[in-house]
Design a protein around this motif. Structure first.
Motif, PDB file in Angstrom:
ATOM      1  N   GLU A   1      58.551  20.166  33.043  1.00  0.00           N
ATOM      2  CA  GLU A   1      58.525  21.558  33.475  1.00  0.00           C
ATOM      3  C   GLU A   1      57.077  21.983  33.659  1.00  0.00           C
ATOM      4  N   GLN A   2      56.789  22.582  34.816  1.00  0.00           N
ATOM      5  CA  GLN A   2      55.456  23.098  35.106  1.00  0.00           C
ATOM      6  C   GLN A   2      55.501  24.614  35.149  1.00  0.00           C
ATOM      7  N   ASP A   3      54.559  25.242  34.443  1.00  0.00           N
ATOM      8  CA  ASP A   3      54.427  26.691  34.438  1.00  0.00           C
ATOM      9  C   ASP A   3      53.260  27.070  35.354  1.00  0.00           C
ATOM     10  N   LEU A   4      53.547  27.915  36.334  1.00  0.00           N
ATOM     11  CA  LEU A   4      52.548  28.354  37.299  1.00  0.00           C
ATOM     12  C   LEU A   4      52.511  29.874  37.304  1.00  0.00           C
ATOM     13  N   VAL A   5      51.329  30.433  37.503  1.00  0.00           N
ATOM     14  CA  VAL A   5      51.157  31.880  37.534  1.00  0.00           C
ATOM     15  C   VAL A   5      50.631  32.280  38.900  1.00  0.00           C
ATOM     16  N   TYR A   6      51.236  33.321  39.469  1.00  0.00           N
ATOM     17  CA  TYR A   6      50.819  33.826  40.781  1.00  0.00           C
ATOM     18  C   TYR A   6      50.425  35.286  40.665  1.00  0.00           C
ATOM     19  N   ARG A   7      49.322  35.620  41.316  1.00  0.00           N
ATOM     20  CA  ARG A   7      48.908  37.006  41.495  1.00  0.00           C
ATOM     21  C   ARG A   7      48.989  37.334  42.971  1.00  0.00           C
ATOM     22  N   SER A   8      49.179  38.592  43.275  1.00  0.00           N
ATOM     23  CA  SER A   8      49.216  39.046  44.656  1.00  0.00           C
ATOM     24  C   SER A   8      48.034  39.967  44.898  1.00  0.00           C
ATOM     25  N   GLY A   9      47.292  39.717  45.994  1.00  0.00           N
ATOM     26  CA  GLY A   9      46.169  40.586  46.334  1.00  0.00           C
ATOM     27  C   GLY A   9      44.841  39.953  46.027  1.00  0.00           C
ATOM     28  N   ASP A  10      43.812  40.776  45.938  1.00  0.00           N
ATOM     29  CA  ASP A  10      42.456  40.292  45.731  1.00  0.00           C
ATOM     30  C   ASP A  10      42.306  39.640  44.367  1.00  0.00           C
ATOM     31  N   ALA A  11      41.284  38.802  44.262  1.00  0.00           N
ATOM     32  CA  ALA A  11      40.993  38.139  42.996  1.00  0.00           C
ATOM     33  C   ALA A  11      40.503  39.142  41.970  1.00  0.00           C
ATOM     34  N   ALA A  12      40.597  38.740  40.713  1.00  0.00           N
ATOM     35  CA  ALA A  12      40.068  39.570  39.638  1.00  0.00           C
ATOM     36  C   ALA A  12      38.544  39.584  39.710  1.00  0.00           C
ATOM     37  N   GLY A  13      37.911  40.403  38.869  1.00  0.00           N
ATOM     38  CA  GLY A  13      36.452  40.492  38.858  1.00  0.00           C
ATOM     39  C   GLY A  13      35.797  39.153  38.564  1.00  0.00           C
ATOM     40  N   ARG A  14      34.553  39.033  38.939  1.00  0.00           N
ATOM     41  CA  ARG A  14      33.821  37.791  38.797  1.00  0.00           C
ATOM     42  C   ARG A  14      33.725  37.373  37.334  1.00  0.00           C
ATOM     43  N   THR A  15      33.916  36.082  37.086  1.00  0.00           N
ATOM     44  CA  THR A  15      33.833  35.526  35.751  1.00  0.00           C
ATOM     45  C   THR A  15      32.380  35.515  35.274  1.00  0.00           C
ATOM     46  N   ALA A  16      32.181  35.761  33.989  1.00  0.00           N
ATOM     47  CA  ALA A  16      30.832  35.736  33.422  1.00  0.00           C
ATOM     48  C   ALA A  16      30.221  34.352  33.549  1.00  0.00           C
ATOM     49  N   ALA A  17      28.893  34.301  33.568  1.00  0.00           N
ATOM     50  CA  ALA A  17      28.180  33.029  33.679  1.00  0.00           C
ATOM     51  C   ALA A  17      28.582  32.107  32.527  1.00  0.00           C
ATOM     52  N   PRO A  18      28.916  30.854  32.816  1.00  0.00           N
ATOM     53  CA  PRO A  18      29.379  29.959  31.750  1.00  0.00           C
ATOM     54  C   PRO A  18      28.225  29.372  30.952  1.00  0.00           C
TER      55      PRO A  18
END
Length: 268
Positions: free
Chosen positions: A135-152
């Protein structure tokens, strides 16, 4: 608002002879010895691949349409985790049928808005007999991406565990894994797209690659795995040092810089 009412794709079956070349190629990517006749758990991801025409791809590199792709606009896909139960291993030379079906859907609210959780079940059969279920769990969002991720962070994590496998996934490794799994998602090879469009802090290490690296620990220790589950918690980015860690008690994880656990897994 995400609405998938009435979405009920029919099950599908695909049959393939398990060849030796994909496993040998992945072993090379992992700097490991080829596994022999039995396919290690999760290495079935090198088989039963979909190969859409170029014209069928969206701007992110994923297919625009597909039997198990939800009918929501401007989809953005994330790998969340999964489970795998093995009755009998797949072997090189086996003729295996994979039956795919939609197992469940659920709409949930997160920090970035509504998300659609989709679970797809793959049942593997040899001579009509069930040998494994994934079983594979996948997540989908609709629309623009979330805010930029902090520097790693790029500081190597300090990890103490019975089994460890330190890794750094550079762009070459990510490209080779994308090629082996026929994954054209641009977050894994197009840094400008990954950072500028989807808001990541760099090229994203494939969730399936992290899961396979978790399972490399018992495999290299000679421990058989018959059942496993894993959950992706946060991305790991190219050039970040990370460590697959675990032990014979069945607990596994991917430890990333900054004291971050990027994936958790258990096996039996």
């Amino acid at each position: 608002m995400i609405d998938v009412a009435g979405w009920a794709p029919e099950a599908r079956e695909t049959t393939e002879v398990i060849g030796v070349a994909p496993a040998a190629a992945l072993a090379g990517v992992l700097d490991a010895e080829p596994p022999g006749e039995e396919l290690p758990p999760l290495w079935q991801w090198l088989h039963f691949l979909e190969r859409p025409a170029q014209r069928e791809l969206g701007s992110d590199g994923h297919p625009r349409e597909g039997r198990f792709l939800p009918p929501i606009p401007d989809r953005r896909r994330m790998f969340a985790g999964g489970r795998f139960r093995i009755a009998e291993p797949m072997r090189v030379g086996d003729t295996v049928t994979r039956r795919d079906e939609l197992a469940s859907t659920a709409v949930k609210n997160g920090r970035s808005g509504e998300m659609l959780f989709v679970t797809v079940r793959h049942t593997f059969l040899r001579d009509g007999i069930e040998i494994a279920v994934e079983e594979q769990d996948l997540v989908y969002r609709s629309g623009d991406a979330a805010g930029r991720t902090a520097a790693p962070s790029f500081e190597a994590p300090a990890v103490e565990a019975p089994w460890t496998l330190p890794m750094t996934a550079d762009p070459v490794l990510l490209f080779r894994f994308s090629a082996l799994t026929y994954n054209a998602h641009r977050i894994h090879y197009d840094e400008e797209y990954a950072t500028g469009v989807e808001g990541h802090a760099g090229l994203v290490v494939h969730g399936p690659l992290l899961a396979i690296l978790c399972l490399e620990l018992p495999r290299r220790a000679g421990v058989a795995v018959r059942e496993l589950s894993f959950r992706a918690r946060t991305p790991v980015f190219a050039r970040q040092p990370f460590t697959a860690a675990g032990g014979p008690d069945g607990a596994l994880s991917i430890e990333a810089p900054g004291g971050v656990t990027a994936m958790t897994a258990t096996f039996a």
